[in-house]
Design a protein around this motif. Sequence first.
Motif, short mmCIF file in Angstrom:
data_model
loop_
_atom_site.label_atom_id
_atom_site.label_comp_id
_atom_site.label_asym_id
_atom_site.label_seq_id
_atom_site.Cartn_x
_atom_site.Cartn_y
_atom_site.Cartn_z
N SER A 256 34.85 48.60 39.54
CA SER A 256 34.07 48.30 40.75
C SER A 256 32.58 48.18 40.42
CB SER A 256 34.33 49.35 41.84
OG SER A 256 34.07 50.62 41.32
N ASP A 257 32.13 48.86 39.37
CA ASP A 257 30.73 48.71 38.96
C ASP A 257 30.46 47.27 38.50
OD1 ASP A 257 30.19 51.30 39.54
OD2 ASP A 257 30.10 52.01 37.45
N ASP A 258 31.38 46.77 37.66
CA ASP A 258 31.25 45.37 37.19
C ASP A 258 31.23 44.43 38.39
OD1 ASP A 258 31.55 46.35 34.64
OD2 ASP A 258 33.55 45.47 34.30
N LEU A 259 32.17 44.66 39.31
CA LEU A 259 32.30 43.78 40.47
C LEU A 259 31.04 43.85 41.33
CD1 LEU A 259 33.88 41.81 42.21
CD2 LEU A 259 35.14 43.75 43.19
N GLY A 260 30.55 45.08 41.54
CA GLY A 260 29.34 45.26 42.35
C GLY A 260 28.16 44.51 41.75
N ALA A 261 28.05 44.55 40.41
CA ALA A 261 26.93 43.86 39.75
C ALA A 261 27.04 42.35 39.96
CB ALA A 261 26.94 44.20 38.26
N PHE A 262 28.29 41.82 39.87
CA PHE A 262 28.47 40.38 40.07
C PHE A 262 28.12 40.00 41.51
CE2 PHE A 262 30.75 36.53 41.17
CZ PHE A 262 30.59 35.72 40.05
N LEU A 263 28.60 40.80 42.47
CA LEU A 263 28.35 40.48 43.88
C LEU A 263 26.85 40.49 44.17
CD1 LEU A 263 31.20 42.47 45.71
CD2 LEU A 263 31.17 40.06 45.05
N ALA A 264 26.17 41.50 43.60
CA ALA A 264 24.73 41.61 43.85
C ALA A 264 23.99 40.37 43.35
CB ALA A 264 24.19 42.87 43.16
N ALA A 265 24.51 39.77 42.28
CA ALA A 265 23.84 38.60 41.70
C ALA A 265 24.29 37.29 42.34
CB ALA A 265 24.11 38.56 40.19
N HIS A 266 25.28 37.36 43.26
CA HIS A 266 25.84 36.13 43.84
C HIS A 266 25.95 36.22 45.36
CE1 HIS A 266 27.03 35.84 39.59
NE2 HIS A 266 26.84 34.54 39.78
N GLY A 267 24.91 36.70 45.97
CA GLY A 267 24.82 36.66 47.43
C GLY A 267 25.77 37.62 48.15
N GLY A 268 26.32 38.58 47.42
CA GLY A 268 27.13 39.61 48.08
C GLY A 268 28.57 39.25 48.32
N ALA A 269 29.00 38.06 47.87
CA ALA A 269 30.41 37.67 48.07
C ALA A 269 30.97 37.09 46.78
CB ALA A 269 30.53 36.64 49.19
N GLY A 270 32.27 37.21 46.64
CA GLY A 270 32.93 36.64 45.46
C GLY A 270 34.41 36.47 45.73
N VAL A 271 35.08 35.77 44.82
CA VAL A 271 36.53 35.59 44.92
C VAL A 271 37.14 36.26 43.69
CG1 VAL A 271 38.43 33.95 45.08
CG2 VAL A 271 36.22 33.42 46.14
N VAL A 272 37.94 37.31 43.91
CA VAL A 272 38.57 38.02 42.80
C VAL A 272 39.97 37.46 42.61
CG1 VAL A 272 39.34 40.27 41.93
CG2 VAL A 272 37.23 40.10 43.26
N LYS A 273 40.34 37.25 41.35
CA LYS A 273 41.66 36.68 41.04
C LYS A 273 42.33 37.50 39.94
CE LYS A 273 40.14 32.01 42.21
NZ LYS A 273 40.16 30.57 41.89
N THR A 274 43.64 37.71 40.11
CA THR A 274 44.41 38.24 38.99
C THR A 274 44.59 37.08 38.02
OG1 THR A 274 46.44 37.76 40.20
CG2 THR A 274 45.60 39.99 40.36
N PRO A 275 44.30 37.27 36.73
CA PRO A 275 44.32 36.13 35.80
C PRO A 275 45.68 35.47 35.66
CG PRO A 275 43.15 37.98 34.83
CD PRO A 275 43.79 38.49 36.09
N ARG A 276 46.76 36.27 35.84
CA ARG A 276 48.11 35.74 35.59
C ARG A 276 49.00 35.87 36.81
NH1 ARG A 276 50.19 35.56 30.47
NH2 ARG A 276 48.53 35.38 28.94
N GLY A 277 49.95 34.92 36.91
CA GLY A 277 51.04 35.09 37.86
C GLY A 277 50.73 34.73 39.29
N GLY A 278 49.51 34.31 39.61
CA GLY A 278 49.20 33.95 41.00
C GLY A 278 49.73 32.58 41.35
N TYR A 279 50.04 32.36 42.61
CA TYR A 279 50.39 31.02 43.09
C TYR A 279 50.22 31.02 44.60
CZ TYR A 279 54.75 33.04 44.75
OH TYR A 279 55.65 33.82 45.41
N ASP A 280 50.00 29.83 45.17
CA ASP A 280 49.88 29.69 46.62
C ASP A 280 48.97 30.76 47.23
OD1 ASP A 280 51.44 27.47 46.55
OD2 ASP A 280 53.22 28.40 47.42
N GLY A 281 47.87 31.05 46.57
CA GLY A 281 46.89 31.98 47.13
C GLY A 281 47.21 33.45 46.91
N LYS A 282 48.39 33.74 46.32
CA LYS A 282 48.69 35.15 46.02
C LYS A 282 47.93 35.50 44.75
CE LYS A 282 53.19 34.90 48.23
NZ LYS A 282 52.98 33.48 48.66
#
Length: 374
Positions: free
Chosen positions: A123-149
């Motif tokens: 969450s620290d890594d994520l918080g740092a990214f959000l702080a640098a990108h307007g407070g919002a982001g899209v998190v994705k699991t690198p593998r196995g996702g489909y149709d928005g899952k």
Amino acid sequence: MALRVGVIGGGQLARMMIAPAVELGIDIRVLAEGDGMSAQLAATAVGDYRDLATVRAFAADVDVVTFDHEHVPQEVLRALVDEGVAVHPGPDALRFAQDKLDMRARLADLGVPQPEWAAVRSSDDLGAFLAAHGGAGVVKTPRGGYDGKGVRVVRAADGADDWFAQLGPGEALLVEELVPFVRELAQQVARRPSGQIAVYPVVETVQRDGVCAEVIAPAPAAGDRLAQVASEIGVRIAEGLGVTGMLAVELFETDDERILVNELAMRPHNSGHWSQDGAVTGQFEQHLRAVADLPLGATAPRAPWTVMVNILGGPQDATIDERFDAAMSAHPDAKIHTYGKASRPGRKVGHVNATGDDLDDAVYTARAAAAHFD
Ligand code: ADP
């Protein structure tokens, strides 16, 4: 003897390769996950695509192995290649469709435009990214996702804590900037092992609840510049990653006319279904030609507009047969494709293609025919 193409995976994409295979004189064989799959008609084997012995036995009877999905493990694919099996797309290309973090890193090397991104482990890594990108982001699991899952918009550093908790040693999540896109596009490209490339017109895709709902081909109001940029991105990725077969590049168009790559599929893709009825060479035929290293077909549209509307399973009581009957009789000018799958709410069970000189007419026909299945 006819060229034998083996498709791993028995879903609708394998099913839709069957008719063009027959026309091309290709002996198509499918390794299905179970009985009663969409591509049952060509299923010569049933088994687990993660099991090397199963896949090896299937591959022994074909000239080329290809896929209906990207889930065959790298170890299995590499073992086949080491044993001399022709696998298209090969593991070195397919890994970039299997893992979104690998894809982001590779596309960065290739200089392909994409959203800002980072690998995050806490969450620290994520918080740092959000702080640098307007407070919002899209998190994705690198593998196995489909149709928005496996895709989640987050606005707080703890927004992906449940996913972080499931990471194994050395694993990470992907986070991207929340792209303010005006629409989504897709670029299809076919590439043969010998290097020949064929480029389809860029199309507009419309998603609902993370699932592709409609496709308009070509993308409306796509000027020459946009079409050129999308085409160059597709070719650069196909060549840079050594893709063989069909490649679909999902794209975002931003309000300042930038094109950014969302993700890749190395197989026929929902965004290319329009080409079955709307292009000189449909993507399923083209995929077979490409993986078999046969000359590629023309990609020109057959009509000014083609509209594809997905048929999603709904709660309606009428049987599928009754719905087909009603849809076909009301819309004889629509091309209705069915996947032979049991209807469940939200499940893709078919699609409709409509072509014509007038975009509104094509949209109406495709939507109205698909609405019989709601
Ligand atoms: P899947 O692998 O499930 O298809 P995608 O990565 O394509 O997942 O994401 C699904 C949808 O989520 C996309 O079609 C898009 O509408 C939205 N989306 C994904 N990434 C972003 C992003 N960085 N910014 C804005 N929207 C996004």
